[in-house]
Design a protein around this motif. Structure first.
Motif, PDB file in Angstrom:
ATOM      1  N   TYR A 151      36.217  24.879  27.522  1.00  0.00           N
ATOM      2  CA  TYR A 151      35.012  25.483  28.087  1.00  0.00           C
ATOM      3  C   TYR A 151      34.467  26.516  27.110  1.00  0.00           C
ATOM      4  N   VAL A 152      33.142  26.606  27.063  1.00  0.00           N
ATOM      5  CA  VAL A 152      32.473  27.695  26.348  1.00  0.00           C
ATOM      6  C   VAL A 152      31.607  28.421  27.362  1.00  0.00           C
ATOM      7  N   VAL A 153      31.939  29.686  27.630  1.00  0.00           N
ATOM      8  CA  VAL A 153      31.212  30.499  28.601  1.00  0.00           C
ATOM      9  C   VAL A 153      30.170  31.322  27.856  1.00  0.00           C
ATOM     10  N   LEU A 154      28.900  31.158  28.223  1.00  0.00           N
ATOM     11  CA  LEU A 154      27.811  31.885  27.579  1.00  0.00           C
ATOM     12  C   LEU A 154      27.181  32.830  28.597  1.00  0.00           C
ATOM     13  N   GLN A 155      27.178  34.129  28.254  1.00  0.00           N
ATOM     14  CA  GLN A 155      26.616  35.140  29.147  1.00  0.00           C
ATOM     15  C   GLN A 155      25.471  35.840  28.417  1.00  0.00           C
ATOM     16  N   GLU A 156      24.258  35.630  28.915  1.00  0.00           N
ATOM     17  CA  GLU A 156      23.056  36.158  28.280  1.00  0.00           C
ATOM     18  C   GLU A 156      22.804  37.603  28.688  1.00  0.00           C
ATOM     19  N   ALA A 211      35.430  15.813  27.172  1.00  0.00           N
ATOM     20  CA  ALA A 211      35.257  16.261  28.563  1.00  0.00           C
ATOM     21  C   ALA A 211      35.089  17.768  28.674  1.00  0.00           C
ATOM     22  N   GLY A 212      34.874  18.457  27.549  1.00  0.00           N
ATOM     23  CA  GLY A 212      34.611  19.891  27.589  1.00  0.00           C
ATOM     24  C   GLY A 212      33.242  20.186  28.184  1.00  0.00           C
ATOM     25  N   LYS A 213      33.071  21.423  28.665  1.00  0.00           N
ATOM     26  CA  LYS A 213      31.824  21.795  29.334  1.00  0.00           C
ATOM     27  C   LYS A 213      31.374  23.192  28.917  1.00  0.00           C
ATOM     28  N   VAL A 214      30.064  23.403  29.008  1.00  0.00           N
ATOM     29  CA  VAL A 214      29.476  24.721  28.816  1.00  0.00           C
ATOM     30  C   VAL A 214      29.329  25.375  30.182  1.00  0.00           C
ATOM     31  N   VAL A 215      29.687  26.646  30.281  1.00  0.00           N
ATOM     32  CA  VAL A 215      29.531  27.395  31.529  1.00  0.00           C
ATOM     33  C   VAL A 215      28.492  28.489  31.295  1.00  0.00           C
ATOM     34  N   LEU A 216      27.387  28.436  32.030  1.00  0.00           N
ATOM     35  CA  LEU A 216      26.362  29.469  31.949  1.00  0.00           C
ATOM     36  C   LEU A 216      26.665  30.533  33.002  1.00  0.00           C
ATOM     37  N   PHE A 217      26.981  31.718  32.535  1.00  0.00           N
ATOM     38  CA  PHE A 217      27.335  32.832  33.420  1.00  0.00           C
ATOM     39  C   PHE A 217      26.038  33.375  34.025  1.00  0.00           C
ATOM     40  N   LYS A 218      25.835  33.090  35.306  1.00  0.00           N
ATOM     41  CA  LYS A 218      24.590  33.482  35.979  1.00  0.00           C
ATOM     42  C   LYS A 218      24.664  34.950  36.386  1.00  0.00           C
ATOM     43  N   ASN A 219      23.992  35.805  35.618  1.00  0.00           N
ATOM     44  CA  ASN A 219      24.056  37.254  35.828  1.00  0.00           C
ATOM     45  C   ASN A 219      23.574  37.661  37.217  1.00  0.00           C
ATOM     46  N   LEU A 246      19.917  21.733  29.180  1.00  0.00           N
ATOM     47  CA  LEU A 246      21.089  21.670  28.319  1.00  0.00           C
ATOM     48  C   LEU A 246      21.470  20.225  28.048  1.00  0.00           C
ATOM     49  N   THR A 247      21.721  19.921  26.793  1.00  0.00           N
ATOM     50  CA  THR A 247      22.036  18.541  26.415  1.00  0.00           C
ATOM     51  C   THR A 247      23.527  18.245  26.477  1.00  0.00           C
ATOM     52  N   LEU A 248      24.328  19.207  26.904  1.00  0.00           N
ATOM     53  CA  LEU A 248      25.771  19.046  27.034  1.00  0.00           C
ATOM     54  C   LEU A 248      26.160  19.162  28.505  1.00  0.00           C
ATOM     55  N   PRO A 249      27.320  18.618  28.904  1.00  0.00           N
ATOM     56  CA  PRO A 249      27.779  18.832  30.283  1.00  0.00           C
ATOM     57  C   PRO A 249      27.877  20.322  30.569  1.00  0.00           C
ATOM     58  N   GLY A 250      27.185  20.763  31.604  1.00  0.00           N
ATOM     59  CA  GLY A 250      27.127  22.199  31.862  1.00  0.00           C
ATOM     60  C   GLY A 250      27.325  22.567  33.314  1.00  0.00           C
ATOM     61  N   ILE A 251      27.774  23.808  33.529  1.00  0.00           N
ATOM     62  CA  ILE A 251      28.003  24.355  34.861  1.00  0.00           C
ATOM     63  C   ILE A 251      27.337  25.723  34.908  1.00  0.00           C
ATOM     64  N   VAL A 252      26.604  26.007  35.964  1.00  0.00           N
ATOM     65  CA  VAL A 252      26.110  27.361  36.187  1.00  0.00           C
ATOM     66  C   VAL A 252      27.127  28.082  37.058  1.00  0.00           C
ATOM     67  N   ALA A 253      27.803  29.078  36.490  1.00  0.00           N
ATOM     68  CA  ALA A 253      28.761  29.870  37.266  1.00  0.00           C
ATOM     69  C   ALA A 253      27.960  30.803  38.168  1.00  0.00           C
TER      70      ALA A 253
END
Length: 390
Positions: free
Chosen positions: A234-239, A270-278, A308-315
């Motif tokens: 997982y890659v967690v991205l927090q804006e 099967a990795g995913k991007v996680v968008l950290f929803k502030n 997003l062009t990758l499998p992603g999840i909005v946390a």
């Protein structure tokens, strides 16, 4: 044939050759247009009507462990890529044991068994193949729209052992702020939760207080983490706290144009991007109210995920905050500066990520800190579990 006629014929031949050459060169965009308009498939908890995050989006090879779910009232929703439209979607589900189910949906949201209606096969252990085909007309009529999207997944009625995971966190002080009791930031609290439940998570942090994701990237701070020497589950991205809500084009440009290509190279299969929803800050400006701020967060994070062009999840961190703030006030989760997380919020954020990354309910996690004692911790974990569909 006259000289003039021969010249005209040669000119026409040259033009025809040019047209054919252009058509051949242009064949790739035509082929691209035939790709599936299905962005992803989401497992839905029909009781809470929320996506079961971590399991969703369902990828080829996903295992749905029924023992980790709060209930077995489940359905699957198909989502279209950003900007795509369809007259209808045709679902075909086949089990290895011979079971099958078909359904056509002509109105969004597109569900395998109708809107929030339980799909019995999803509570039955088996290995399944699900194919979704879009059509230009209603009721699977007219032309097919792109190619079919097909995935294979397994439903397990027995517990599946958790494996160790690798996670990259990129963000600022919203995930970098430490608890007063132990000095651990959100990723480190997550590690403690994992250890307390017999799980393992290796954390890589690129955290720069006050920065947007673009500023951290431009400063070269992310380069070592995405140079390919390490792969992540997982890659967690927090804006930056308010950027997604107030400047979607900038946030989208950073995510899609800058981070997505680099992250694609370091995600495991099967990795995913996680968008950290502030969460919304205490002062809602430039929005007229906190409710308007939250609405902008909801809308814009959903748009980012669709682009997003990758499998992603909005946390859904913001979603966990609002019910607790409504009941206890903003100071329950946000400190006096109106922006940064209280220790309770750090625990809540870690619990939310724990559930997503380990695909399980955070409710059984122990009470670990003074800020999350036996009175508050269960309520915090329950809020996290509810928001992520468990």
């Amino acid at each position: 044939m006259s000289t003039a006629a021969r010249g005209l014929r040669l000119a026409l031949t040259a033009v025809l050759a040019l047209v054919l050459s252009y058509t051949a060169v242009g064949a790739a965009p035509v082929a691209a247009a035939t790709s599936s308009p299905i962005a992803g498939l989401t497992l839905i908890n029909d009781v809470s009507r929320r996506p079961v995050l971590g399991v969703s989006p369902i990828l080829d090879g996903t295992v749905v462990d029924l023992t980790r779910l709060a209930n077995r009232h489940l359905s699957i929703r198909a989502d279209l890529v950003d900007g795509a439209t369809a007259g209808s979607l045709r679902f075909t589900l086949t089990g290895a044991k011979g079971t099958s189910w078909t359904r056509t949906e002509s109105v969004a949201p597109y569900f395998l068994c109708n809107d929030y209606v339980d799909c019995p096969l999803l509570a039955t252990a088996d290995t399944y193949t699900l194919t979704v085909q879009a059509y230009t007309g209603t009721n699977a009529t007219a032309a097919t729209l792109g190619t079919a999207s097909t995935i294979r997944f397994t439903i397990s009625a027995t517990a599946v052992a958790s494996t160790a995971i690798d996670v990259l966190f990129v963000g600022n002080s919203l995930i970098g702020t430490a608890t007063a009791s132990t000095g651990q930031d959100t990723p480190r609290v997550l590690q403690s939760m994992a250890a307390a439940t017999g799980r393992t998570v290796t954390v890589t942090e690129v955290i720069h207080f006050g920065n947007t994701l673009a500023q951290t990237w431009n400063a070269g701070e992310v380069a070592a983490a995405v140079n390919g020497t390490k792969k992540y589950d997982y890659v967690v991205l927090q804006e930056y706290s308010s950027l997604v809500a107030t400047d979607l084009p900038a946030a989208s440009s950073t995510l899609v144009g800058t981070y997505a290509p680099a992250v694609a190279k370091v995600l495991k299969p099967a990795g995913k991007v996680v968008l950290f929803k502030n969460w919304a800050t205490v002062d809602p400006a430039p929005f007229p109210s906190r409710a308007a701020y939250v609405a902008a967060l909801d809308k814009n994070y959903a748009t980012l995920a669709a682009r997003l062009t990758l499998p992603g999840i909005v946390a859904p961190v913001s979603d966990t905050f609002e019910p607790l703030i409504a009941a206890n006030g903003t100071s329950y989760l946000i400190v006096a500066d109106g922006k940064h997380p209280h220790g309770r919020a750090i625990y809540l954020n870690a619990a939310t990520l724990y559930g997503i990354l380990f695909r399980t309910s955070p409710r059984p996690v122990p009470n670990l800190y003074v800020d999350s004692d036996t009175t508050t911790a269960p309520a915090l974990r329950d809020a996290a579990a509810t928001a992520i569909g468990y």
